[in-house]
Motif scaffolding. Structure first.
Motif, PDB file in Angstrom:
ATOM      1  N   HIS A  47       0.884  -1.181   0.000  1.00 56.96           N
ATOM      2  CA  HIS A  47       0.000   0.000   0.000  1.00 56.96           C
ATOM      3  C   HIS A  47       0.910   1.216   0.000  1.00 56.96           C
ATOM      4  O   HIS A  47       1.498   1.570   1.026  1.00 56.96           O
ATOM      5  CB  HIS A  47      -0.912  -0.012   1.224  1.00 56.96           C
ATOM      6  CG  HIS A  47      -1.830   1.157   1.294  1.00 56.96           C
ATOM      7  ND1 HIS A  47      -2.855   1.346   0.397  1.00 56.96           N
ATOM      8  CD2 HIS A  47      -1.874   2.200   2.142  1.00 56.96           C
ATOM      9  CE1 HIS A  47      -3.498   2.447   0.702  1.00 56.96           C
ATOM     10  NE2 HIS A  47      -2.919   2.998   1.746  1.00 56.96           N
ATOM     11  N   GLY A  48       1.072   1.831  -1.183  1.00 60.65           N
ATOM     12  CA  GLY A  48       2.019   2.942  -1.300  1.00 60.65           C
ATOM     13  C   GLY A  48       3.426   2.424  -1.068  1.00 60.65           C
ATOM     14  O   GLY A  48       3.849   1.461  -1.698  1.00 60.65           O
ATOM     15  N   ASN A  49       4.143   3.042  -0.134  1.00 64.31           N
ATOM     16  CA  ASN A  49       5.506   2.609   0.194  1.00 64.31           C
ATOM     17  C   ASN A  49       5.554   1.627   1.353  1.00 64.31           C
ATOM     18  O   ASN A  49       6.627   1.251   1.793  1.00 64.31           O
ATOM     19  CB  ASN A  49       6.378   3.828   0.532  1.00 64.31           C
ATOM     20  CG  ASN A  49       6.604   4.706  -0.676  1.00 64.31           C
ATOM     21  OD1 ASN A  49       6.633   4.222  -1.801  1.00 64.31           O
ATOM     22  ND2 ASN A  49       6.751   5.992  -0.447  1.00 64.31           N
ATOM     23  N   GLU A  50       4.408   1.234   1.882  1.00 63.96           N
ATOM     24  CA  GLU A  50       4.339   0.338   3.035  1.00 63.96           C
ATOM     25  C   GLU A  50       3.943  -1.073   2.609  1.00 63.96           C
ATOM     26  O   GLU A  50       3.243  -1.255   1.616  1.00 63.96           O
ATOM     27  CB  GLU A  50       3.314   0.850   4.055  1.00 63.96           C
ATOM     28  CG  GLU A  50       3.569   2.259   4.553  1.00 63.96           C
ATOM     29  CD  GLU A  50       4.808   2.365   5.418  1.00 63.96           C
ATOM     30  OE1 GLU A  50       5.214   1.346   6.027  1.00 63.96           O
ATOM     31  OE2 GLU A  50       5.371   3.466   5.481  1.00 63.96           O
ATOM     32  N   CYS A  51       4.381  -2.052   3.383  1.00 64.40           N
ATOM     33  CA  CYS A  51       4.018  -3.444   3.135  1.00 64.40           C
ATOM     34  C   CYS A  51       3.307  -3.979   4.376  1.00 64.40           C
ATOM     35  O   CYS A  51       3.804  -3.830   5.500  1.00 64.40           O
ATOM     36  CB  CYS A  51       5.265  -4.275   2.844  1.00 64.40           C
ATOM     37  SG  CYS A  51       4.861  -5.909   2.217  1.00 64.40           S
ATOM     38  N   TYR A  52       2.136  -4.550   4.186  1.00 67.35           N
ATOM     39  CA  TYR A  52       1.327  -5.102   5.271  1.00 67.35           C
ATOM     40  C   TYR A  52       1.246  -6.615   5.102  1.00 67.35           C
ATOM     41  O   TYR A  52       1.317  -7.129   4.000  1.00 67.35           O
ATOM     42  CB  TYR A  52      -0.083  -4.516   5.253  1.00 67.35           C
ATOM     43  CG  TYR A  52      -0.112  -3.039   5.539  1.00 67.35           C
ATOM     44  CD1 TYR A  52      -0.410  -2.570   6.812  1.00 67.35           C
ATOM     45  CD2 TYR A  52       0.164  -2.112   4.546  1.00 67.35           C
ATOM     46  CE1 TYR A  52      -0.429  -1.220   7.089  1.00 67.35           C
ATOM     47  CE2 TYR A  52       0.147  -0.753   4.805  1.00 67.35           C
ATOM     48  CZ  TYR A  52      -0.151  -0.306   6.078  1.00 67.35           C
ATOM     49  OH  TYR A  52      -0.169   1.025   6.348  1.00 67.35           O
ATOM     50  N   LYS A  61      -8.780 -16.836  12.418  1.00 71.83           N
ATOM     51  CA  LYS A  61      -8.933 -15.384  12.435  1.00 71.83           C
ATOM     52  C   LYS A  61      -7.978 -14.789  11.405  1.00 71.83           C
ATOM     53  O   LYS A  61      -7.009 -15.434  10.992  1.00 71.83           O
ATOM     54  CB  LYS A  61      -8.584 -14.810  13.821  1.00 71.83           C
ATOM     55  CG  LYS A  61      -9.367 -15.398  14.958  1.00 71.83           C
ATOM     56  CD  LYS A  61     -10.788 -14.956  14.924  1.00 71.83           C
ATOM     57  CE  LYS A  61     -11.535 -15.521  16.125  1.00 71.83           C
ATOM     58  NZ  LYS A  61     -12.942 -15.345  16.029  1.00 71.83           N
ATOM     59  N   LEU A  62      -8.248 -13.554  11.015  1.00 68.08           N
ATOM     60  CA  LEU A  62      -7.352 -12.827  10.132  1.00 68.08           C
ATOM     61  C   LEU A  62      -6.704 -11.685  10.914  1.00 68.08           C
ATOM     62  O   LEU A  62      -7.389 -10.969  11.637  1.00 68.08           O
ATOM     63  CB  LEU A  62      -8.102 -12.244   8.932  1.00 68.08           C
ATOM     64  CG  LEU A  62      -8.633 -13.244   7.927  1.00 68.08           C
ATOM     65  CD1 LEU A  62      -9.447 -12.520   6.865  1.00 68.08           C
ATOM     66  CD2 LEU A  62      -7.519 -14.040   7.294  1.00 68.08           C
ATOM     67  N   ILE A  63      -5.392 -11.528  10.755  1.00 65.36           N
ATOM     68  CA  ILE A  63      -4.673 -10.452  11.423  1.00 65.36           C
ATOM     69  C   ILE A  63      -3.907  -9.671  10.361  1.00 65.36           C
ATOM     70  O   ILE A  63      -3.155 -10.258   9.578  1.00 65.36           O
ATOM     71  CB  ILE A  63      -3.692 -11.003  12.484  1.00 65.36           C
ATOM     72  CG1 ILE A  63      -4.466 -11.766  13.552  1.00 65.36           C
ATOM     73  CG2 ILE A  63      -2.863  -9.876  13.087  1.00 65.36           C
ATOM     74  CD1 ILE A  63      -3.583 -12.428  14.590  1.00 65.36           C
ATOM     75  N   LEU A  64      -4.089  -8.354  10.352  1.00 60.14           N
ATOM     76  CA  LEU A  64      -3.372  -7.475   9.424  1.00 60.14           C
ATOM     77  C   LEU A  64      -2.365  -6.666  10.239  1.00 60.14           C
ATOM     78  O   LEU A  64      -2.732  -5.971  11.180  1.00 60.14           O
ATOM     79  CB  LEU A  64      -4.347  -6.537   8.712  1.00 60.14           C
ATOM     80  CG  LEU A  64      -3.749  -5.571   7.705  1.00 60.14           C
ATOM     81  CD1 LEU A  64      -3.146  -6.332   6.525  1.00 60.14           C
ATOM     82  CD2 LEU A  64      -4.795  -4.581   7.229  1.00 60.14           C
ATOM     83  N   THR A  65      -1.085  -6.792   9.888  1.00 57.27           N
ATOM     84  CA  THR A  65      -0.038  -6.057  10.597  1.00 57.27           C
ATOM     85  C   THR A  65       0.834  -5.304   9.605  1.00 57.27           C
ATOM     86  O   THR A  65       0.921  -5.674   8.435  1.00 57.27           O
ATOM     87  CB  THR A  65       0.853  -6.999  11.431  1.00 57.27           C
ATOM     88  OG1 THR A  65       1.380  -8.017  10.575  1.00 57.27           O
ATOM     89  CG2 THR A  65       0.082  -7.632  12.560  1.00 57.27           C
ATOM     90  N   LYS A  66       1.475  -4.260  10.097  1.00 54.70           N
ATOM     91  CA  LYS A  66       2.352  -3.440   9.281  1.00 54.70           C
ATOM     92  C   LYS A  66       3.758  -3.979   9.371  1.00 54.70           C
ATOM     93  O   LYS A  66       4.188  -4.506  10.346  1.00 54.70           O
ATOM     94  CB  LYS A  66       2.306  -1.998   9.768  1.00 54.70           C
ATOM     95  CG  LYS A  66       2.951  -1.019   8.843  1.00 54.70           C
ATOM     96  CD  LYS A  66       2.615   0.369   9.297  1.00 54.70           C
ATOM     97  CE  LYS A  66       3.202   1.391   8.377  1.00 54.70           C
ATOM     98  NZ  LYS A  66       2.962   2.727   8.827  1.00 54.70           N
TER      99      LYS A  66
END
Length: 66
Positions: A47-52, A61-66
């Motif tokens: 997402h842009g310059n970031e990777c998640y 469960k689903l976990i979204l981390t930076k």
């Protein structure tokens, strides 16, 4: 080819208060997690310059981390 459909349970939004206001309502897209993960336990999302990292846990469960 997969075409996402709007979520069937998206509540309707009230009309703007003033007639000249534009509504910025955007329908959410629903995508099944199995289509995203394709049998894997994690997925990297740029997402842009970031990777998640989207991770499917042993507890389903689903976990979204930076």
């Amino acid at each position: 080819m997969f075409v996402a459909q709007p979520h069937a349970h998206t509540p309707s939004r009230p009309a703007p208060h003033h007639a000249n206001e534009r509504s910025a309502v955007v329908e959410a897209i629903e995508v099944d997690s199995t289509r995203l993960l394709k049998g894997q336990r994690e997925l990297l999302i740029r997402h842009g310059n970031e990777c998640y990292r989207l991770r499917h846990t042993r507890n389903d469960k689903l976990i979204l981390t930076k």
